[in-house]
Design an enzyme around this catalytic site. Structure first.
Site, short mmCIF file in Angstrom:
data_model
loop_
_atom_site.label_atom_id
_atom_site.label_comp_id
_atom_site.label_asym_id
_atom_site.label_seq_id
_atom_site.Cartn_x
_atom_site.Cartn_y
_atom_site.Cartn_z
N ASP A 37 0.85 -1.18 0.00
CA ASP A 37 0.00 0.00 0.00
C ASP A 37 0.90 1.24 0.00
O ASP A 37 2.11 1.15 0.25
CB ASP A 37 -0.90 -0.03 1.23
N LYS A 38 0.33 2.40 -0.27
CA LYS A 38 1.15 3.61 -0.29
C LYS A 38 0.96 4.43 0.97
O LYS A 38 1.88 4.59 1.78
CB LYS A 38 0.80 4.46 -1.52
N ASP A 76 -4.97 6.08 -4.63
CA ASP A 76 -4.71 7.42 -5.13
C ASP A 76 -4.78 7.45 -6.66
O ASP A 76 -4.73 6.42 -7.33
CB ASP A 76 -3.33 7.90 -4.68
N THR A 84 -9.43 -0.23 -15.41
CA THR A 84 -8.74 -1.11 -16.36
C THR A 84 -8.29 -2.40 -15.69
O THR A 84 -8.27 -3.46 -16.33
CB THR A 84 -7.53 -0.38 -16.96
N PHE A 134 -18.59 7.75 4.23
CA PHE A 134 -17.74 7.34 3.11
C PHE A 134 -17.83 5.84 2.89
O PHE A 134 -17.96 5.07 3.84
CB PHE A 134 -16.29 7.73 3.40
N THR A 151 -2.62 1.17 -4.64
CA THR A 151 -3.08 2.34 -3.91
C THR A 151 -4.41 2.81 -4.45
O THR A 151 -4.79 2.51 -5.59
CB THR A 151 -2.04 3.48 -4.01
N ASN A 198 -8.52 -1.22 4.66
CA ASN A 198 -8.67 -1.54 3.24
C ASN A 198 -7.57 -2.46 2.73
O ASN A 198 -7.63 -2.91 1.58
CB ASN A 198 -8.70 -0.25 2.41
N ASP A 199 -6.58 -2.75 3.55
CA ASP A 199 -5.51 -3.66 3.15
C ASP A 199 -5.67 -5.05 3.76
O ASP A 199 -4.84 -5.93 3.49
CB ASP A 199 -4.15 -3.09 3.58
#
Length: 1354
Positions: free
Chosen positions: A457-458, A925, A1002, A775, A923, A1058-1059
């Site tokens: 992850d970032k 982002d 994609t 969210f 990520t 989320n990871d």
């Protein structure tokens, strides 16, 4: 066909409604309209129909099916007198609150433990050997002797399991006996009961800082706003406070709820482990239904904070609580090495069958050549074929040690030792956060040495997750915040968080005195331990004790220097500014600015709390006493009573009288107009000003934080509040709130009904809070619905990712050219600024708003309530309702937030790449931000050619991948053919390297089965892969696809919720204990505090664990085969009769006792290369990555060496004593002794390092061997009939021939192995041997320098 299908669907829906008892829901809210029941029923039917149709014939799309059907919903009846009959009917369906995490009970420990141990194939094999030895015709040993190895192994494992289970029992007992207050219907009062006696339907009364004993619905709180603060650190590790509120309709009570007057029932979903969801409704006697959500649920294990008294009704108890359903304990994973061992054991089994078959055939031939029965037999003639059959099973018993029964026990001990050293490595300790490494899985440490792919992850993993407000764009105008950038530069020279306080003065000159206030903002630093005993989920987990600074509270995050131009513009805002848009037709820029900062302040879930946070209280024994409050608690209560949610100051400023304030409390979430002063009402415009808000464009995860704000003093316009804590759920929210605070738009208070903001030019603004749309990863945004105190309209503020927010803006022209031109200009310029921010590596957010009329809001509210009251389709209907509201937005602006890289990340990634590990960045982002961070952390090199894969169709995606593959092949061939230069040239042209960047949309096509293989081929041709805008599910799918298709070892590292899915799918999951809670840590196999620690964990501990364990396993196979071969060679000289040449006790103890401890110490302490060299030369990691220590050829070589050594140790004594009259055991004793020393010295040759521990264990084994054998030979006269081992070893020790035989046999047996290692180290050294030799020369040089320095004259 369609008509038939529709008819079938209608009939099915009707039958479902009848079968499940679905009835018309009568809503008492007359404002919702007469047709609400019909609309709600139609929505429910449409949801059921969509679920049925979507499940047919669509393999490409996966729909989430409901976990439980309506028929399995839970109906909770209160435990009260007037519900007695109904309660007795359903009470037996619920579990009580007693928990039991133990596996065994006292009466079933032995049988159950034995039953579980025999699930192992090795134990079943040895049980078969024991039973086989009880058959008289194939008996090889005395029956009780063959049972000893199995009994010893089973006993050791049973003792270990028993100790672990008893510890769980003690913890369960302690938790079950905690005391809480439960309403007793007989005494009509609250009485103290143990947690284990709590039942579903009970009313629980809790005080501040007490733990919640069971999942319960909140129906009363002493807080006047009807809210309750809880701390959920025992569930998810988050230390920030979360708000819960009473069920709608119960918040108006002025006194504590009386259970006897409670007449409602609760229907909710069946027990499940989803901590983020709770669905149900409460049905009142008048059939009115009130929806229930997770905001109304208090979960077991949480702690009540900042609330004096709460009352709830239990809906889930004991093992049905969400906490216990999430308590899965340590996960079991099988390492790659363990799988290889199982395959090699199969080879050993085949070898055993071959050896036994040879013995059986030889015995058959011997019987055929000697028809007379031997003297030691029963005298009966046995046919050669039958004798061979019996001898096959006798040989199985005799050679059983070839399958190492003690190997599994030794592996467990070695792994425990390795984990111990990993946990106590100070280099993996992070002092600023007082956090060390956490080991969640104890059996895959060796997999750390074989990693080939790292998925990272970032945010929070590669970066610090310290969100620093850098730039913003408002109404198309960009504000660079240059002074704030200078402040941030002062932090670059300070790596330690402890130095931040010291450098506050270094940038204080940059902060200009504000006209609003001269008070400096401060920060709060506190300590908190996460290592506490708690119930439920953490009962089986060991938390890391840490004392950390509260998240998001360092000056780099909180002290934002405002932009001078923007600050001057904001100071010009007045109430009259809001009327200009109506008279002129254009919205003034200052209104955009004011609404922008208002949105930053209120469009979040930040909790404003007080600084006092006492530790939790537990009552372990019942005490009949009246609850008392500390003096400070009473002081806080009076302070809360005096400072209500609408303070006198705010009420006066808003024109709300005290009586009107009380009326607001009784109209929760109802439609009403806030009364403002007449002058202000006349000035306010009813036409809606452009407004909007934005959410973090990245995956927002619930994270723990506690941030302190020192409110301004008591000057003009200052807040009446004192010190405040900001409890943010994400670092993005904290950064935006602090940025708004820097411009004197300060969040003062928040309640379920009202949000108060202090905007200096306008004073205190109180917004009526109507709804919060949280969210989620599907919408990628959050919204808040409020009634604006100036506009006197309902306003929706939304913040979210620019990729989705830009598509939600108002697209229909208004017909007014000036307004349309203004909105288009703002959109274009903001998009340009967003692209610029992303190129700089900043996290981008969009902020927007929407003004609603009361009619529009009423229409939306109908569908929202219908969705809220539905249980089965609630999530789908709520999502649809939110999307209906979040459209036609007006763009306010955008923000750019910086997230700095963690210390040592570039060096770590560079080292990982040198080690041959491919690195992927996954990520949420946008691509520009991810690419910029990838360059900063050296994931991308300046010379890398970046291919960007973006497509909106599957066929287009496939074509673009083909084009990229062709480009890569062409560039590689061009480099090979046209860029050749002389080898003598100094300048060297770098090789062609490429990287792939792919977005989430994609990626969905790339993972499709039809193009997945092409995508994997493409990823193997590039240097790095960056997946942008990836959802949590896509992350896990990528990791799983790479692991299964490429057959590689994968490691996933992340820090947020989320990871979690990605971490659990990978072979090794690493959690980063950062600022995003503990979800990733709890789900991981290993947890680190910093990404840079990954290099030490992999290159040092991973390498050591794998090489040590691999060498120990190979040694086990070698020593067992070498010793078994002695028995096998002897069969050629005893007619293959299955007779051993040594006594049974020595045979059993040889592998079980004499040679069992040295390999364990070898597996724990052996060190081929030092940690410094392994870290300095990451290329050495490739040796374990390629499985060099445990290749199949190495396994075969060890087996061949075992055959050779056994031949030497057998035939040298045989030739020495050939023709003598020594007895059987006198012949076997030197064979046994020489093999014993050969096996021990073989371990010395294979050891890469020797220390005191090694020699001590070797000396102990020698002492144990001779002491037991000597004692047995001196005392056991008739222990081994018909032979007699009496005084055998004592006689041998008195003869020189014995010593000569043992020494000669040992030397000749070990000579090939020794010569092989010497030649390998000198003529053909491996990279590891070269590194070790280099290290030895360096150490020698250092010692010589020290000696020369010590003797040099001073």
């Amino acid at each position: 066909m369609k008509i038939m299908l529709l008819c079938f669907g209608a009939v099915w829906i009707q039958n479902s409604c009848q079968a499940t008892g679905y009835k018309e829901r009568r809503i008492s809210w007359t404002r919702l309209g007469f047709h609400e029941n019909m609309e709600e029923s139609l929505q429910w039917a449409r949801c059921k129909w969509q679920r049925m149709v979507s499940s047919e014939g669509n393999d490409d799309v996966t729909f989430q099916q409901p976990a439980k059907t309506i028929s399995k919903h839970r109906i909770v009846i209160p435990c009260l007198g007037h519900f007695k009959e109904e309660y007795e009917k359903v009470s037996h369906l619920y579990q009580n609150n007693r928990i039991r995490t133990t596996k065994y009970r006292l009466w079933n420990f032995v049988p159950k433990n034995i039953f579980e141990q025999f699930h192992r194939a090795a134990n079943l094999y040895f049980l078969f050997i024991v039973l086989l030895n009880w058959v008289p015709v194939v008996e090889a040993f005395r029956k009780e002797i063959t049972m000893i190895p199995l009994i010893v192994v089973l006993t050791i494992i049973a003792v270990k399991d028993g100790v672990e289970d008893y510890a769980k029992y003690q913890l369960d007992k302690k938790i079950n006996n905690i005391v809480t207050q439960v309403y007793c219907r007989n005494k009509k009062a609250y009485v103290e009961k143990f947690w284990k006696d709590v039942k579903v339907g009970d009313f629980i009364r809790l005080l501040c800082n007490e733990e919640i004993p069971a999942d319960m619905v909140l129906i009363y709180t002493s807080d006047g706003d009807g809210i309750c603060h809880i701390e959920t650190s025992s569930l998810d590790g988050e230390t920030n406070l979360k708000q819960r509120q009473v069920v709608r309709g119960f918040g108006e009570q002025e006194t504590e709820v009386d259970p006897e007057n409670f007449a409602s029932r609760i229907e909710c979903e069946a027990p499940n482990n989803d901590l983020t969801r709770f669905r149900g409704f409460m049905e009142h006697p008048d059939n009115e239904r009130v929806g229930l959500s997770k905001d109304n649920l208090l979960m077991r294990g949480c702690t009540i904070r900042n609330t004096t008294v709460v009352v709830g009704i239990v809906v889930y108890a004991g093992h049905e609580t969400k906490a216990m359903l999430n308590n899965t304990g340590l996960r079991y994973k099988r390492s790659k090495l363990e799988k290889s061992v199982n395959k090699d054991i199969i080879w050993c089994v085949l070898l055993l069958v071959v050896m036994c078959s040879i013995g059986a055939v030889g015995h058959g031939f011997w019987l055929g050549a000697h028809p007379d029965p031997p003297l030691y037999s029963s005298g009966k003639q046995i046919a050669p074929a039958m004798g061979a059959f019996f001898m096959f099973w006798t040989m199985i018993i005799l050679l059983q040690v070839l399958i190492p029964i003690s190997l599994y026990v030794s592996i467990e001990f070695v792994k425990l030792g390795q984990i111990y050293f990993i946990r106590n490595d100070l280099d993996l300790y992070h002092e600023p956060t007082d956090t060390g490494i956490r080991c969640g899985s104890l059996n895959i440490a060796e997999d750390l040495g074989q990693i080939e792919y790292v998925f990272s992850d970032k945010t929070g993993t590669l970066t610090e997750n310290k969100m620093v407000f850098r730039r913003c764009s408002i109404a198309g105008m960009e504000y660079g915040h240059e002074e704030n950038a200078k402040r941030l530069e002062s932090y670059l020279d300070y790596d330690d968080e402890e130095d931040e306080e010291g450098i506050r003065t270094s940038y204080s000159s940059l902060k200009r005195p504000s006209r609003f206030s001269t008070c400096k903002s401060g920060y709060f630093q506190s300590t908190k331990s996460l290592s506490r005993l708690f119930s439920s989920t953490s009962a089986l987990r060991t938390s890391i004790s840490r004392t950390t600074q509260m998240a998001f509270s360092s000056p780099i995050e909180t002290d934002v220097v405002p932009d001078e131009l923007l600050e001057r513009k904001l100071r010009r805002i007045t109430f009259k500014s809001y009327t200009i848009s109506e008279t002129v037709g254009l919205t003034p820029e200052i209104v955009y600015i004011a609404e922008f900062f208002i949105a930053l302040s209120i469009c979040n879930t930040v909790v404003v709390s007080t600084p006092d946070q006492p530790q939790r209280k537990r009552r372990w024994t019942p005490k009949n006493r009246v609850p008392t409050s500390h003096f400070m608690d009473l002081k806080q209560i009076f302070h809360k009573l005096s400072a209500r949610k609408i303070s006198p100051t705010s009420a006066r400023s808003s024109g709300i009288t005290e009586s009107e304030s009380e009326s607001l409390r009784s109209q929760k979430l109802s439609i009403f107009r806030v009364k403002f002063p007449s002058s202000l009402s006349n000035q306010s415009s009813s036409s809606g000003s452009p407004t909007s808000s934005i959410l973090s464009g990245h995956d927002q995860t619930e994270t723990s934080s506690r941030s302190k704000e020192l409110a301004p003093g008591t000057g003009a316009g200052s807040s009446p509040e004192g010190d405040l804590f900001y409890e943010a759920e994400s670092p993005d929210e904290a950064a935006l709130v602090y940025a708004a605070r820097a411009y004197q738009c300060r969040l003062q208070s928040r309640s379920p009904e009202l949000v108060t903001v202090h905007l200096e030019p306008l004073g205190l603004l109180t917004f009526q809070l109507l709804h919060i749309l949280p969210f989620d990863s599907v919408r990628k945004r959050m919204s808040i619905v409020v009634r604006h105190p100036i506009l006197n309209h309902i306003v929706v503020y939304t913040k979210g990712a620019d990729s989705v927010m830009m598509d939600l803006l108002e697209k229909d022209p208004t017909g007014i050219k000036k307004i349309d031109a203004q909105m288009q200009r703002i959109k274009e310029r903001t998009q340009m600024h967003l692209d610029d921010y992303a190129a700089q590596g900043l996290r981008t957010l969009c902020v927007a708003m929407k003004v609603l009329t009361d009619e529009e809001y009423n229409e939306w509210l109908k569908g929202y309530y219908a969705a809220e009251h539905n249980i089965e389709c609630r999530d789908d209907l709520l999502l649809e309702s939110m999307q209906k509201l979040e459209n036609k937005l007006t763009l306010l602006g955008a923000t750019g937030i910086e997230d700095r890289l963690q210390e040592g990340v570039p060096e770590t990634i560079e080292a990982l790449r040198k080690a041959g590990i491919k690195i992927w960045m996954l990520t949420g982002d946008k691509s520009e931000t991810a690419i910029n961070i990838a360059h900063s952390c050296r994931l991308l090199a300046p010379s890398d050619f970046i291919f960007i894969l973006q497509s909106d169709r599957l066929d287009s995606c496939s074509l673009k991948m083909d084009k990229i593959l062709e480009d890569i092949k062409w560039k590689e061939s061009y480099e090979a053919n046209h860029l050749r230069i002389p080898t003598s040239s100094v300048a060297q042209i770098p090789h062609f390297t490429a990287a792939l960047v792919i977005d989430g949309a994609t990626l969905e096509f790339a993972l499709h089965d039809s193009v997945a293989s092409k995508f994997l081929q493409l990823t193997t041709r590039v240097r790095a892969v960056i997946c942008c805008r990836a959802t949590p599910l896509q992350k896990s799918r990528v990791v799983e696809k790479i692991r299964k298709e490429l057959k590689v070892m994968t490691l996933a590292v992340g820090d947020g919720a989320n990871d979690v899915s990605m971490i659990q799918v990978a072979d090794v999951g690493i959690g980063i204990a950062g600022q995003e809670g503990m979800q990733a840590v709890l789900a991981s196999d290993f947890a680190l505090s910093q990404f840079r620690h990954l290099s030490k964990l992999l290159f040092v501990h991973g390498h050591w664990c794998y090489t040590r364990l691999a060498n120990m396993i190979l040694y086990f196979f070698y020593k067992n085969l070498a010793y078994v071969n002695l028995l096998f060679w002897f069969q050629f000289f005893c007619g293959f009769s299955g007779t051993p040449m040594t006594d049974y006790w020595s045979l059993i103890f040889f592998n079980l006792l004499f040679t069992s401890v040295p390999p364990v110490i070898y597996g724990v302490l052996d060190k081929d290369v030092s940690a410094e060299v392994l870290l300095h030369l990451p290329e050495l990691y490739k040796a374990s990555q390629r499985n060099e220590p445990y290749l199949f050829t190495t396994f075969i070589m060890n087996l061949l060496d075992a055959f050779y050594q056994s031949l030497v140790c057998f035939f040298i004594p045989y030739w020495t004593y050939s023709g003598s009259d020594i007895d059987l055991y006198s012949f076997g004793s030197p064979i046994n002794t020489s093999m014993f020393f050969t096996i021990l010295l073989h371990l010395v040759i294979e050891s890469k390092s020797l220390n005191v521990a090694h020699f001590s264990v070797l000396a102990g084994s020698v002492f144990l061997f001779f002491s037991i054998i000597g004692t047995f030979g001196a005392t056991c006269i008739l222990c081994n009939p018909p032979a007699n081992p009496y005084w055998i070893i004592q006689k041998h020790l008195s003869t020189p021939r014995f010593y000569l035989v043992c020494i000669l046999a040992t030397i000749l047996a070990l000579l090939p192995r020794y010569l092989f290692r010497v030649i390998q180290a000198t003529a053909f050294p491996t990279p590891l041997l070269k590194a070790k030799n280099l290290e030895g020369r360096v150490l020698t040089g250092r010692k010589s320098l020290l000696r020369s320095a010590s003797v040099a004259p001073s």
